[in-house]
Scaffold this motif. Structure first.
Motif, PDB file in Angstrom:
ATOM      1  N   SER A  22       1.557  12.970  -6.935  1.00  0.00           N
ATOM      2  CA  SER A  22       1.267  11.823  -7.793  1.00  0.00           C
ATOM      3  C   SER A  22       1.776  10.532  -7.169  1.00  0.00           C
ATOM      4  CB  SER A  22       1.918  12.012  -9.163  1.00  0.00           C
ATOM      5  OG  SER A  22       1.656  10.899  -9.995  1.00  0.00           O
ATOM      6  N   VAL A  23       1.075   9.448  -7.458  1.00  0.00           N
ATOM      7  CA  VAL A  23       1.500   8.131  -6.985  1.00  0.00           C
ATOM      8  C   VAL A  23       2.848   7.752  -7.600  1.00  0.00           C
ATOM      9  CG1 VAL A  23       0.932   5.665  -7.038  1.00  0.00           C
ATOM     10  CG2 VAL A  23      -0.847   7.353  -6.573  1.00  0.00           C
ATOM     11  N   ILE A  24       3.083   8.169  -8.839  1.00  0.00           N
ATOM     12  CA  ILE A  24       4.351   7.889  -9.520  1.00  0.00           C
ATOM     13  C   ILE A  24       4.996   9.210  -9.905  1.00  0.00           C
ATOM     14  CG2 ILE A  24       5.471   6.744 -11.464  1.00  0.00           C
ATOM     15  CD1 ILE A  24       3.104   4.826 -11.576  1.00  0.00           C
TER      16      ILE A  24
ATOM     17  N   LEU B 245       3.292  -3.088 -13.023  1.00  0.00           N
ATOM     18  CA  LEU B 245       4.126  -1.898 -12.850  1.00  0.00           C
ATOM     19  C   LEU B 245       3.912  -1.299 -11.466  1.00  0.00           C
ATOM     20  CD1 LEU B 245       6.016   0.336 -13.760  1.00  0.00           C
ATOM     21  CD2 LEU B 245       4.094   1.394 -14.982  1.00  0.00           C
ATOM     22  N   LEU B 246       2.667  -1.202 -11.031  1.00  0.00           N
ATOM     23  CA  LEU B 246       2.391  -0.668  -9.700  1.00  0.00           C
ATOM     24  C   LEU B 246       2.989  -1.569  -8.626  1.00  0.00           C
ATOM     25  CD1 LEU B 246       1.010   1.411  -7.891  1.00  0.00           C
ATOM     26  CD2 LEU B 246      -1.078   0.012  -8.012  1.00  0.00           C
ATOM     27  N   GLU B 247       2.834  -2.880  -8.782  1.00  0.00           N
ATOM     28  CA  GLU B 247       3.411  -3.807  -7.805  1.00  0.00           C
ATOM     29  C   GLU B 247       4.930  -3.667  -7.752  1.00  0.00           C
ATOM     30  OE1 GLU B 247       3.912  -8.599  -6.893  1.00  0.00           O
ATOM     31  OE2 GLU B 247       2.562  -7.944  -8.496  1.00  0.00           O
ATOM     32  N   PHE B 248       5.553  -3.559  -8.920  1.00  0.00           N
ATOM     33  CA  PHE B 248       7.009  -3.418  -8.984  1.00  0.00           C
ATOM     34  C   PHE B 248       7.475  -2.193  -8.205  1.00  0.00           C
ATOM     35  CE2 PHE B 248      10.704  -1.633 -11.335  1.00  0.00           C
ATOM     36  CZ  PHE B 248      11.624  -2.630 -11.044  1.00  0.00           C
ATOM     37  N   LEU B 249       6.821  -1.067  -8.410  1.00  0.00           N
ATOM     38  CA  LEU B 249       7.222   0.158  -7.715  1.00  0.00           C
ATOM     39  C   LEU B 249       6.929   0.073  -6.216  1.00  0.00           C
ATOM     40  CD1 LEU B 249       6.032   2.796 -10.342  1.00  0.00           C
ATOM     41  CD2 LEU B 249       8.382   2.096  -9.854  1.00  0.00           C
ATOM     42  N   LEU B 250       5.815  -0.551  -5.851  1.00  0.00           N
ATOM     43  CA  LEU B 250       5.480  -0.698  -4.432  1.00  0.00           C
ATOM     44  C   LEU B 250       6.484  -1.592  -3.707  1.00  0.00           C
ATOM     45  CD1 LEU B 250       1.598  -1.036  -4.634  1.00  0.00           C
ATOM     46  CD2 LEU B 250       2.842   0.730  -3.376  1.00  0.00           C
ATOM     47  N   ARG B 251       7.063  -2.542  -4.418  1.00  0.00           N
ATOM     48  CA  ARG B 251       8.062  -3.425  -3.803  1.00  0.00           C
ATOM     49  C   ARG B 251       9.425  -2.744  -3.671  1.00  0.00           C
ATOM     50  NH1 ARG B 251       7.039  -8.858  -3.183  1.00  0.00           N
ATOM     51  NH2 ARG B 251       5.111  -9.667  -4.086  1.00  0.00           N
TER      52      ARG B 251
ATOM     53  N   GLY C 192       5.733   7.701  -5.539  1.00  0.00           N
ATOM     54  CA  GLY C 192       5.555   8.987  -4.880  1.00  0.00           C
ATOM     55  C   GLY C 192       5.417   8.826  -3.380  1.00  0.00           C
ATOM     56  N   THR C 193       5.873   9.814  -2.628  1.00  0.00           N
ATOM     57  CA  THR C 193       5.715   9.825  -1.175  1.00  0.00           C
ATOM     58  C   THR C 193       4.841  11.002  -0.794  1.00  0.00           C
ATOM     59  OG1 THR C 193       7.729  11.144  -0.918  1.00  0.00           O
ATOM     60  CG2 THR C 193       7.962   8.748  -0.826  1.00  0.00           C
TER      61      THR C 193
ATOM     62  N   SER D 143       0.814  -1.210   0.000  1.00  0.00           N
ATOM     63  CA  SER D 143       0.000   0.000   0.000  1.00  0.00           C
ATOM     64  C   SER D 143       0.846   1.257   0.000  1.00  0.00           C
ATOM     65  CB  SER D 143      -0.930   0.016   1.222  1.00  0.00           C
ATOM     66  OG  SER D 143      -0.177   0.067   2.421  1.00  0.00           O
ATOM     67  N   ILE D 144       0.234   2.336  -0.458  1.00  0.00           N
ATOM     68  CA  ILE D 144       0.778   3.681  -0.354  1.00  0.00           C
ATOM     69  C   ILE D 144      -0.407   4.624  -0.195  1.00  0.00           C
ATOM     70  CG2 ILE D 144       0.873   3.851  -2.882  1.00  0.00           C
ATOM     71  CD1 ILE D 144       3.007   5.989  -2.579  1.00  0.00           C
TER      72      ILE D 144
END
Length: 226
Positions: free
Chosen positions: A209-211, A158-164, A222-223, A129-130
């Motif tokens: 943004s999330v990314i 892609l979302l999973e990759f960035l979240l990991r 994104g943070t 999660s973010i």
């Protein structure tokens, strides 16, 4: 999808192993010496490490021993040409979970990886999660503010990759290699298009943004203060 580190100094073999594991949709990273392996293993969370015994800088068995001493809990498959019972015992005593003798079939290695993943406690960490977004790996769902958002398969990956990898910046080439793998039709515009669609689906008004695009480098998760 699991995160796997391949540690093999024979680069052709390392590439073959990585390509084969990517067929099962794993995220695969590669290093080629023992010192780099230990640094990567202690600084990053992996589900499985495929570790060669004979390595430059530091022997694989010493990497394994030091990693376990530091509390590392990734599953480790030791690769080696050593076949004696004493060698196998030494490998297991150093902290290896499995032992595969060279030469080996890539299919067998993939089967052993799957078996270790079934046993691994990391298999149960199925949600990432973010902020107000939750990705449910087991059920292949994404929720925003508790409501399901439909993502295409590559958008999900892609979302999973960035979240990991929440702290890392990835170039378009690195994303293509990890998410699109061997799809020769994918290119930088493919990544850019998927990032744009994810932003449209997941971003909230007035929020970062999330990314995030890191100009001249690539993309990162994104943070809150991005």
């Amino acid at each position: 999808m699991a995160r796997i580190l391949v540690v093999e100094d024979e680069k052709d073999l390392s590439r073959l192993i990585a390509d084969w594991l990517k067929r099962d949709h794993h995220l695969v990273e590669q290093v080629y010496d023992g010192k780099s392996a230990l640094e990567q293993m202690t600084g990053t969370s992996f589900d499985v490490v495929v570790l060669d015994w004979m390595l430059p800088e530091m022997q694989g068995i010493e990497v394994c021993r030091r990693y376990r001493q530091k509390g590392g809990n990734a599953a480790i498959i030791m690769l080696t040409a050593r076949q004696s019972l004493d060698d196998k015992a030494e490998g297991f005593e150093s902290g290896a979970d499995d032992y595969l003798t060279k030469p080996f079939q890539l299919k067998e290695l993939a089967m052993r990886v799957k078996a270790l993943l079934r046993r691994s406690s990391s298999e149960h960490h199925t949600k990432l999660s973010i902020r107000n977004i939750e990705l449910d790996i087991e059920n292949h769902r994404v929720l925003k503010d508790g409501k399901e958002v439909h993502l295409l398969p590559k958008e999900f990956r892609l979302l999973e990759f960035l979240l990991r990898h929440p702290q890392r910046v990835f170039s378009a080439d690195e994303i293509l290699d990890s998410v699109w793998e061997m799809d020769s039709n994918a290119h930088h515009d493919t990544v850019r298009g998927h990032v744009t669609r994810l932003r449209k689906k997941l971003d909230s008004d007035g929020e970062p943004s999330v990314i995030v695009t890191v100009h001249g480098v690539g993309y990162k998760l994104g943070t809150e203060d991005a």
